[in-house]
Structures are given as C-alpha cells and as structure tokens.
Design an enzyme around this catalytic site. Structure first.
Site, mmCIF file in Angstrom:
data_model
loop_
_atom_site.group_PDB
_atom_site.id
_atom_site.type_symbol
_atom_site.label_atom_id
_atom_site.label_comp_id
_atom_site.label_asym_id
_atom_site.label_seq_id
_atom_site.Cartn_x
_atom_site.Cartn_y
_atom_site.Cartn_z
ATOM 1 N N GLY A 114 0.186 -5.003 1.202
ATOM 2 C CA GLY A 114 -0.877 -4.820 0.049
ATOM 3 C C GLY A 114 -0.576 -5.154 -1.021
ATOM 4 N N GLU B 123 -0.673 -9.180 -0.516
ATOM 5 C CA GLU B 123 -2.086 -9.530 -0.346
ATOM 6 C C GLU B 123 -3.065 -9.449 -1.483
ATOM 7 O OE1 GLU B 123 -2.281 -6.447 2.546
ATOM 8 O OE2 GLU B 123 -2.299 -7.722 4.566
ATOM 9 N N ALA C 41 0.836 -0.965 -0.115
ATOM 10 C CA ALA C 41 -0.043 0.265 -0.044
ATOM 11 C C ALA C 41 1.241 0.931 0.044
ATOM 12 C CB ALA C 41 -1.497 -0.207 0.795
ATOM 13 N N GLU D 149 4.647 -5.072 7.214
ATOM 14 C CA GLU D 149 3.889 -3.966 7.678
ATOM 15 C C GLU D 149 4.358 -3.531 9.241
ATOM 16 O OE1 GLU D 149 2.099 -6.057 5.884
ATOM 17 O OE2 GLU D 149 0.756 -6.036 4.878
HETATM 18 N N1 CO8 Z 1 4.775 2.683 -1.052
HETATM 19 C C1 CO8 Z 1 4.736 4.628 -1.659
HETATM 20 N N2 CO8 Z 1 6.332 4.049 -1.844
HETATM 21 C C2 CO8 Z 1 6.681 3.537 -2.504
HETATM 22 C C3 CO8 Z 1 6.131 1.856 -1.293
HETATM 23 C C4 CO8 Z 1 4.791 2.228 -0.389
HETATM 24 N N3 CO8 Z 1 4.911 1.124 -0.454
HETATM 25 N N4 CO8 Z 1 7.342 1.452 -2.056
HETATM 26 C C5 CO8 Z 1 8.434 1.761 -2.553
HETATM 27 N N5 CO8 Z 1 7.629 3.076 -2.679
HETATM 28 C C6 CO8 Z 1 8.981 4.263 -3.609
HETATM 29 C C7 CO8 Z 1 10.424 4.597 -2.250
HETATM 30 O O1 CO8 Z 1 9.335 5.613 -1.608
HETATM 31 C C8 CO8 Z 1 10.710 5.479 -3.874
HETATM 32 O O2 CO8 Z 1 10.131 6.239 -3.882
HETATM 33 P P1 CO8 Z 1 10.856 8.119 -4.370
HETATM 34 O O3 CO8 Z 1 11.907 7.737 -4.948
HETATM 35 O O4 CO8 Z 1 10.522 8.806 -4.582
HETATM 36 O O5 CO8 Z 1 12.160 8.040 -2.614
HETATM 37 C C9 CO8 Z 1 9.990 4.502 -5.387
HETATM 38 O O6 CO8 Z 1 9.453 3.853 -4.379
HETATM 39 C C10 CO8 Z 1 11.979 3.306 -5.454
HETATM 40 O O7 CO8 Z 1 11.725 2.243 -4.179
HETATM 41 P P2 CO8 Z 1 13.327 2.568 -3.217
HETATM 42 O O8 CO8 Z 1 14.103 3.586 -4.051
HETATM 43 O O9 CO8 Z 1 13.044 2.117 -2.008
HETATM 44 O O10 CO8 Z 1 13.698 1.088 -4.007
HETATM 45 P P3 CO8 Z 1 14.639 -0.394 -3.596
HETATM 46 O O11 CO8 Z 1 15.230 -1.263 -5.104
HETATM 47 O O12 CO8 Z 1 16.207 0.407 -2.592
HETATM 48 O O13 CO8 Z 1 13.662 -0.828 -2.610
HETATM 49 C C11 CO8 Z 1 11.907 -2.364 -1.913
HETATM 50 C C12 CO8 Z 1 12.613 -1.591 -2.445
HETATM 51 C C13 CO8 Z 1 12.665 -3.148 -0.609
HETATM 52 C C14 CO8 Z 1 10.290 -2.763 -2.515
HETATM 53 C C15 CO8 Z 1 11.634 -0.661 -0.900
HETATM 54 O O14 CO8 Z 1 11.021 0.079 -1.663
HETATM 55 C C16 CO8 Z 1 10.675 -0.922 0.426
HETATM 56 O O15 CO8 Z 1 11.306 -1.691 1.346
HETATM 57 N N6 CO8 Z 1 9.064 -0.387 0.246
HETATM 58 C C17 CO8 Z 1 8.101 -0.656 1.164
HETATM 59 C C18 CO8 Z 1 7.682 -1.910 1.151
HETATM 60 C C19 CO8 Z 1 6.368 -1.672 2.019
HETATM 61 O O16 CO8 Z 1 7.206 -1.651 3.171
HETATM 62 N N7 CO8 Z 1 5.666 -2.516 1.976
HETATM 63 C C20 CO8 Z 1 4.126 -2.913 2.575
HETATM 64 C C21 CO8 Z 1 3.440 -1.088 3.122
HETATM 65 S S1 CO8 Z 1 2.307 -1.096 4.345
HETATM 66 C C22 CO8 Z 1 1.207 -2.240 2.786
HETATM 67 O O17 CO8 Z 1 1.380 -2.620 2.976
HETATM 68 C C23 CO8 Z 1 -0.288 -1.933 4.272
HETATM 69 C C24 CO8 Z 1 -1.114 -2.911 3.489
HETATM 70 C C25 CO8 Z 1 -2.659 -2.995 4.356
HETATM 71 C C26 CO8 Z 1 -3.932 -2.814 3.191
HETATM 72 C C27 CO8 Z 1 -3.731 -1.650 2.936
HETATM 73 C C28 CO8 Z 1 -4.886 -1.043 2.319
HETATM 74 C C29 CO8 Z 1 -4.389 0.391 1.822
#
Ligand code: CO8
Length: 256
Positions: free
Chosen positions: A108, A111, A65, A131
């Site tokens: 998400g 999911e 998400a 999460e």
């Molecule tokens: N949300 C928003 N932006 C994101 C997300 C995300 N989940 N994941 C990546 N991005 C963005 C980064 O902020 C970055 O943007 P910017 O260039 O502006 O800084 C861009 O995408 C590229 O990401 P990275 O530079 O971090 O890329 P890497 O290759 O270094 O890393 C990863 C990749 C490991 C996937 C890393 O991006 C990461 O850890 N992302 C977050 C993963 C995460 O925690 N996911 C869970 C989110 S919470 C959730 O899903 C709850 C669901 C519950 C239901 C919700 C209902 C709506």
C-alpha cells in the site's frame, strides 16, 4: 491541529505531509488514512496552497497497509466497511501532489506513492508489491498503476515474486521522475513543489487533469480534451499576464 499519525507543515504555498508511525515503518492503518484525507481536504480548500508534498521518514515512506490491522479481517467486513475505498481520496486530489520517497515503499505504500502525481526518490528508496508473500495481491491499485508505469513484464514480475526494485531501477523504468541523494530529498521536493505552486493555480490543476486523461481515455479523446481546456485558458487573466511578462522580460505575477 495535532494528528496521531502524520505531521503537517506549511512552507509558503506548499503543504508538506509527513507520514509518522515510526514504530511500524509508517504502516498505513485506518487512523492514518483518515488523517491524511482530512489534511488533503483542508489543503485543497485553501487558496494559499498551490502544491503538496507527501513524504515519510528516512527509513520508510510506508511499509504497506497495516498487516496487524488486516490480519483478522473477514470478507464481509472488507466488503461492508468498503475497505480501501477511503484510500482513493489521494488520487482524486485536484491540486498537484508530489511523493517524496526514501526507504521502503511497499504494498500500500508503493500504491500511495503511485497515487501522487509523480515520485521523487531518494537513492535509498525501495519499491515493491510484496502482498503475494502474505497470501493476497495488491488491493489499492498496484496491479493497475504499476503496470501503467513500468509495463506488463516488469509489473507482472514484481507482483508475482514480491521482489523489491531499488531507486536506480525505478528511475530507469519510469516509476520515478528523478533520484536525489537521501539527505536532499525533502528540500528538493519542496523546491520542485514551490516551482509548481508559483505557477497559475488553475492552469497547474488543469495541466494535471489533462495529463491524467492520458490514462483514462483514447488518444483522440485526450487530444480533444486538451485542446478545449487549452482554448479555455485564454479566458484567464494569467494567460495575459504570463505572455505579457515574457514579452516585457519580467517575471509573471499570477493570480491565485
Ligand atoms: N504492517 C504492520 N507493521 C509493520 C509493517 C506493516 N506493513 N511493516 C513493518 N511493520 C512493523 C514490524 O512488525 C515491526 O514491528 P515490531 O517492532 O513491533 O515487531 C516494525 O514495523 C519494524 O519492522 P521490521 O522489524 O520488520 O523492520 P526490518 O527493517 O527488519 O524490515 C521490511 C523492513 C522489509 C519493510 C519489513 O518490515 C516488511 O517486510 N514489512 C512488510 C512489508 C509488506 O509486506 N507490505 C505489504 C503489506 S500488505 C498491503 O500493503 C496491501 C495493500 C492493499 C490495500 C490495503 C488497503 C488498506
């Protein structure tokens, strides 16, 4: 129709939906979920579509998400806006839908993939429910669906530590149906989807409904449900055609 966050293609009787927010690794925001739901409604209403494929990019199916959208959300907003309920449209799809996952399927995103009927994974796929590292827990079915897919021990470890599972591990524990080389993922998913789309559509839909019953009821109730649906299929012309074609040693021509 042009969308902001997804790309939509038709491949004969298969509808292909690509998540398309490359700048955010396909993070799932409300615009994307709204557009996905619109396309699902359209494909479901279209008799010309027999199966759907949901995919992302080479780098990410979806990295979760949208954290930037969620960061400032308050509890009253999540409750009053019924945050997450709109995500359920996918799990209510009546037609078969395959998740084709390459790269990250996190939070998400994992999911969303698990809400499809089965997951075909590229060898680059990485699944996780991270999460807890953000100070929350899975909220779109992760604690429930992952546990049903992989069992308590593995689901508990994944949700409590937030670690990622690679494609080989995901196949070994039954989270994905098969792993294919990343370069072949979408073509393979379309091929499998075509096989399904060429079957009798109502029978494919009823098969999906019946397999899903296994998750929602007791074994005895599920067996009774299956038997009633199976018996009713003798009312379809497709049953006569399928069995006659077998006996006549030719390919069946199912009605749609
Ligand atoms: N949300 C928003 N932006 C994101 C997300 C995300 N989940 N994941 C990546 N991005 C963005 C980064 O902020 C970055 O943007 P910017 O260039 O502006 O800084 C861009 O995408 C590229 O990401 P990275 O530079 O971090 O890329 P890497 O290759 O270094 O890393 C990863 C990749 C490991 C996937 C890393 O991006 C990461 O850890 N992302 C977050 C993963 C995460 O925690 N996911 C869970 C989110 S919470 C959730 O899903 C709850 C669901 C519950 C239901 C919700 C209902 C709506």
């Amino acid at each position: 129709m042009a969308y902001e966050t997804i790309l939509v293609e038709r491949h004969e009787r298969v509808g292909l939906i690509r998540l398309n927010r490359p700048q955010a690794l396909n993070a799932l925001n409300s615009v994307l979920i709204g557009e996905l739901n619109t396309v699902l409604d359209a494909f479901e209403a279209d008799r010309g579509i027999g199966c759907m494929v949901l995919t992302g990019s080479e780098k990410a199916f979806a990295a979760g998400a949208d954290i930037k959208q969620m960061q400032d959300y308050s509890y009253p907003e999540t409750y009053l806006d019924d945050f997450i309920t709109s995500w359920e449209r996918l799990s209510r799809a009546r037609k078969p839908i395959i998740a084709a996952v390459a790269g990250f399927a996190l939070g998400g995103g994992c999911e969303l993939a698990m809400s499809c009927d089965f997951i075909l994974a590229a060898d680059t796929a990485k699944f996780g429910q991270p999460e807890i590292k953000l100070g929350v827990m899975p909220g779109a079915g992760g604690t429930q669906r992952l546990t049903r897919f992989v069992g308590k021990s593995k689901a508990m470890e994944m949700c409590l530590t937030g670690r990622m599972m690679d494609a080989a591990e995901a196949e070994r524990v039954g989270l994905v149906s098969r792993v294919v080389p990343a370069a072949d993922l979408v073509a393979e998913a379309l091929k499998v989807a075509k096989t399904i789309a060429d079957m009798s559509l109502p029978v494919a839909m009823q098969t999906k409904e019946s397999v899903n019953r296994a998750y929602e009821t007791t074994l005895a109730e599920g067996i009774r449900f299956e038997r009633r649906v199976f018996q009713s299929q003798f009312a379809f012309a497709d049953q006569k055609e399928g069995m006659t074609a077998f006996i006549e040693k030719r390919a069946p021509k199912f009605q749609r």
